[in-house]
Write a protein that holds these residues in place. Structure first.
Motif, PDB file in Angstrom:
ATOM      1  N   PRO A  66      34.367  32.474  44.133  1.00 50.67           N
ATOM      2  CA  PRO A  66      34.923  32.303  45.086  1.00 50.67           C
ATOM      3  C   PRO A  66      35.310  33.455  45.915  1.00 50.67           C
ATOM      4  CG  PRO A  66      36.576  32.028  42.979  1.00 50.67           C
ATOM      5  CD  PRO A  66      34.905  32.226  42.653  1.00 50.67           C
ATOM      6  N   ASP A  67      35.531  33.237  47.075  1.00 50.89           N
ATOM      7  CA  ASP A  67      35.947  34.475  48.021  1.00 50.89           C
ATOM      8  C   ASP A  67      37.385  35.087  47.687  1.00 50.89           C
ATOM      9  OD1 ASP A  67      33.742  34.124  49.534  1.00 50.89           O
ATOM     10  OD2 ASP A  67      34.718  32.675  51.050  1.00 50.89           O
ATOM     11  N   GLU A  68      38.216  34.400  47.074  1.00 51.44           N
ATOM     12  CA  GLU A  68      39.398  34.897  46.622  1.00 51.44           C
ATOM     13  C   GLU A  68      39.488  35.667  45.229  1.00 51.44           C
ATOM     14  OE1 GLU A  68      39.743  31.134  49.014  1.00 51.44           O
ATOM     15  OE2 GLU A  68      39.039  31.677  47.015  1.00 51.44           O
ATOM     16  N   ALA A  69      38.223  35.722  44.688  1.00 49.60           N
ATOM     17  CA  ALA A  69      37.756  36.595  43.639  1.00 49.60           C
ATOM     18  C   ALA A  69      37.610  37.994  43.834  1.00 49.60           C
ATOM     19  CB  ALA A  69      36.885  36.095  42.643  1.00 49.60           C
ATOM     20  N   GLY A  74      37.125  38.128  38.740  1.00 49.07           N
ATOM     21  CA  GLY A  74      38.397  37.521  38.534  1.00 49.07           C
ATOM     22  C   GLY A  74      39.023  37.414  39.652  1.00 49.07           C
ATOM     23  N   LEU A  75      39.952  36.205  39.879  1.00 48.58           N
ATOM     24  CA  LEU A  75      40.994  36.036  40.658  1.00 48.58           C
ATOM     25  C   LEU A  75      42.054  37.232  40.947  1.00 48.58           C
ATOM     26  CD1 LEU A  75      41.325  32.327  40.343  1.00 48.58           C
ATOM     27  CD2 LEU A  75      40.144  33.425  42.095  1.00 48.58           C
ATOM     28  N   ASN A  76      42.372  37.683  42.019  1.00 53.48           N
ATOM     29  CA  ASN A  76      43.563  38.492  42.236  1.00 53.48           C
ATOM     30  C   ASN A  76      44.862  37.964  42.014  1.00 53.48           C
ATOM     31  OD1 ASN A  76      41.634  40.344  43.281  1.00 53.48           O
ATOM     32  ND2 ASN A  76      41.620  39.736  45.305  1.00 53.48           N
ATOM     33  N   ASP A  77      45.018  36.839  41.623  1.00 52.49           N
ATOM     34  CA  ASP A  77      46.277  36.405  41.402  1.00 52.49           C
ATOM     35  C   ASP A  77      46.721  36.913  40.014  1.00 52.49           C
ATOM     36  OD1 ASP A  77      47.017  33.851  43.259  1.00 52.49           O
ATOM     37  OD2 ASP A  77      45.040  33.920  42.661  1.00 52.49           O
ATOM     38  N   ILE A  78      45.875  37.449  39.179  1.00 53.56           N
ATOM     39  CA  ILE A  78      46.146  38.025  37.807  1.00 53.56           C
ATOM     40  C   ILE A  78      47.422  39.122  37.903  1.00 53.56           C
ATOM     41  CG2 ILE A  78      44.447  39.579  37.850  1.00 53.56           C
ATOM     42  CD1 ILE A  78      43.960  39.363  35.049  1.00 53.56           C
ATOM     43  N   HIS A 115      42.289  43.912  52.720  1.00 56.58           N
ATOM     44  CA  HIS A 115      43.902  44.303  52.315  1.00 56.58           C
ATOM     45  C   HIS A 115      44.428  43.408  51.276  1.00 56.58           C
ATOM     46  CE1 HIS A 115      43.409  47.105  55.888  1.00 56.58           C
ATOM     47  NE2 HIS A 115      42.972  46.124  56.284  1.00 56.58           N
ATOM     48  N   ALA A 116      43.532  42.774  50.692  1.00 57.91           N
ATOM     49  CA  ALA A 116      44.144  41.921  49.731  1.00 57.91           C
ATOM     50  C   ALA A 116      45.152  42.297  48.886  1.00 57.91           C
ATOM     51  CB  ALA A 116      42.976  41.160  48.912  1.00 57.91           C
ATOM     52  N   LEU A 117      44.755  43.567  48.126  1.00 61.83           N
ATOM     53  CA  LEU A 117      45.755  44.262  47.148  1.00 61.83           C
ATOM     54  C   LEU A 117      46.786  45.106  47.738  1.00 61.83           C
ATOM     55  CD1 LEU A 117      42.884  44.375  44.440  1.00 61.83           C
ATOM     56  CD2 LEU A 117      44.608  42.389  44.824  1.00 61.83           C
ATOM     57  N   GLU A 118      47.012  45.190  48.989  1.00 63.24           N
ATOM     58  CA  GLU A 118      47.761  46.533  49.231  1.00 63.24           C
ATOM     59  C   GLU A 118      49.415  46.276  48.682  1.00 63.24           C
ATOM     60  OE1 GLU A 118      45.773  48.286  53.249  1.00 63.24           O
ATOM     61  OE2 GLU A 118      47.549  47.096  53.482  1.00 63.24           O
ATOM     62  N   LYS A 119      49.778  45.236  48.550  1.00 56.27           N
ATOM     63  CA  LYS A 119      51.173  45.080  47.939  1.00 56.27           C
ATOM     64  C   LYS A 119      50.951  45.028  46.381  1.00 56.27           C
ATOM     65  CE  LYS A 119      52.632  42.559  52.056  1.00 56.27           C
ATOM     66  NZ  LYS A 119      53.366  41.191  52.652  1.00 56.27           N
ATOM     67  N   VAL A 120      50.143  45.117  45.836  1.00 55.29           N
ATOM     68  CA  VAL A 120      49.828  45.316  44.573  1.00 55.29           C
ATOM     69  C   VAL A 120      50.186  46.598  43.771  1.00 55.29           C
ATOM     70  CG1 VAL A 120      48.536  44.920  42.304  1.00 55.29           C
ATOM     71  CG2 VAL A 120      48.547  43.278  44.300  1.00 55.29           C
ATOM     72  N   ASP A 121      50.916  46.689  42.819  1.00 53.69           N
ATOM     73  CA  ASP A 121      51.126  48.511  42.102  1.00 53.69           C
ATOM     74  C   ASP A 121      49.859  48.748  41.578  1.00 53.69           C
ATOM     75  OD1 ASP A 121      51.544  50.436  40.669  1.00 53.69           O
ATOM     76  OD2 ASP A 121      52.983  49.313  39.193  1.00 53.69           O
ATOM     77  N   PRO A 122      49.496  49.921  42.106  1.00 53.73           N
ATOM     78  CA  PRO A 122      48.107  50.426  42.005  1.00 53.73           C
ATOM     79  C   PRO A 122      47.964  50.726  40.532  1.00 53.73           C
ATOM     80  CG  PRO A 122      48.992  51.793  43.912  1.00 53.73           C
ATOM     81  CD  PRO A 122      50.109  50.686  43.187  1.00 53.73           C
TER      82      PRO A 122
END
Length: 346
Positions: A66-69, A74-78, A115-122
């Motif tokens: 899926p595009d959200e992966a 793996g889905l970025n929701d993880i 920019h899907a993960l810009e708010k995620v802790d690196p």
């Protein structure tokens, strides 16, 4: 409705990827197994790639996500939901079996949110990446034994075109031109280009180079090539790729370099990167945007050392515009070509 390239362009693209890029520029052999990876948005090209594999007598392992992966499915929701234990999970038996089974991996890059993960802790992103290291090591071992090849290619998306400030048609024009997809026989054109790159590689390897000095408004960098280092290029690993590169003796890197295009890594755009080296190691790393991502990257073991030094000849590259994708931006032609480095792994 998003733009879809003409059918003949998609077919030519698939031919280049399957009948040229795999096997180090020799193309797929009958009976070989290809792990084809792509997301929903890239379906028009994904389908043509699978057809090209079957037409060549090969076998496909499907990796359609899926595009959200993320890039590996793996889905970025993880990153919002998982514990440290879950971030560290690695399906070793699955990935070992996949590595043993496939002869090639073909990945279609098709970001729908740069920019899907810009708010995620690196630290979380790098932690999950570290858990996958055995898979990369198994692949490297198989590749070094001459039993595995891979290639990457770009599928234009609405998000990527917008990021590059181009229309979708303009974005695809760059892909089509850069990959010779408008040629009557793009595979033949790529073989001709690869021959030129290998000629440059041979000439560089004949020279007794101790150090390379890159000097300009945004750089003053000395790179020690080192004994037993070899220049390489033209392997079909990336489509397109016009660079010649080497993995230098990192201990002899001194000076500083600024980068005039952003780096898109871990779902973030890192802009205005400046790296300073002393005795081969990064002693200062700054960025004007998303510096924490850069900081965590450099803090990774051995990522504070130069793994690759590369040059691109403008006479070969047809890339003339910023594409918001490293695969293209590190190969931009421009008036003089370009030079870039990679820290950590080459």
């Amino acid at each position: 409705m998003s733009y879809t390239p003409p059918q003949n362009i998609l077919e030519n693209y698939a031919k280049v990827l399957v009948n040229f890029a795999l096997n180090g520029g020799q193309g797929l052999r009958k009976g070989e197994v290809v792990y084809v990876m792509g997301h929903e948005v890239s379906k028009p090209l994904y389908v043509e790639v699978c057809k090209a594999v079957w037409r060549s007598g090969g076998h496909v392992i499907d990796g359609f996500f899926p595009d959200e992966a993320g890039r590996y499915g793996g889905l970025n929701d993880i990153y919002d939901l998982a514990s440290d234990e879950q971030l560290d999970f690695f399906a070793a038996k699955y990935y070992k079996g996949l590595t043993d089974e496939m002869d090639h991996q073909l990945m279609i890059l098709s970001d729908t949110d740069l920019h899907a993960l810009e708010k995620v802790d690196p630290a979380k992103i790098l932690r999950r990446g570290k858990a996958r290291q055995p898979y990369m090591q198994w692949r490297d071992e198989k590749e070094n034994a001459g039993k595995f090849t891979w290639t990457l290619a770009l599928y234009g998306t609405v998000a990527a075109a917008a990021e590059a400030k181009l229309s979708e048609e303009e974005y695809w024009e760059q892909i089509i031109s850069a990959c010779f997809l408008d040629e009557a026989d793009p595979v033949a054109k790529w073989k001709e280009t690869e021959a030129k790159i290998k000629e440059y590689v041979m000439k560089l390897n004949e020279l007794d180079i101790e150090k390379v000095h890159v000097e300009g408004d945004d750089v003053d960098l000395w790179v020690k090539i080192g004994e037993q280092r070899r220049w390489a290029g033209g392997s079909g690993r990336n489509i397109p790729s016009f660079e010649v590169f080497t993995s230098p003796d990192w201990r002899g890197v001194e000076g500083w370099i600024k980068f005039n295009v952003p780096l898109y890594a871990y779902g973030s755009m890192v802009e205005g990167i400046r790296l300073e080296f002393k005795a081969g190691k990064v002693v200062n790393a700054t960025a004007t945007n998303n510096e924490p991502v850069l900081t965590h990257m450099i803090a990774t073991e051995n990522a504070d050392k130069v793994g690759e030094f590369s040059m691109t000849d403008r006479r070969l590259s047809r890339i003339t515009k910023f594409m918001a994708n490293t695969l293209y931006d590190e190969n931009i032609g421009g008036p003089f070509g370009n030079s870039h480095i990679a820290v950590g792994k080459a």
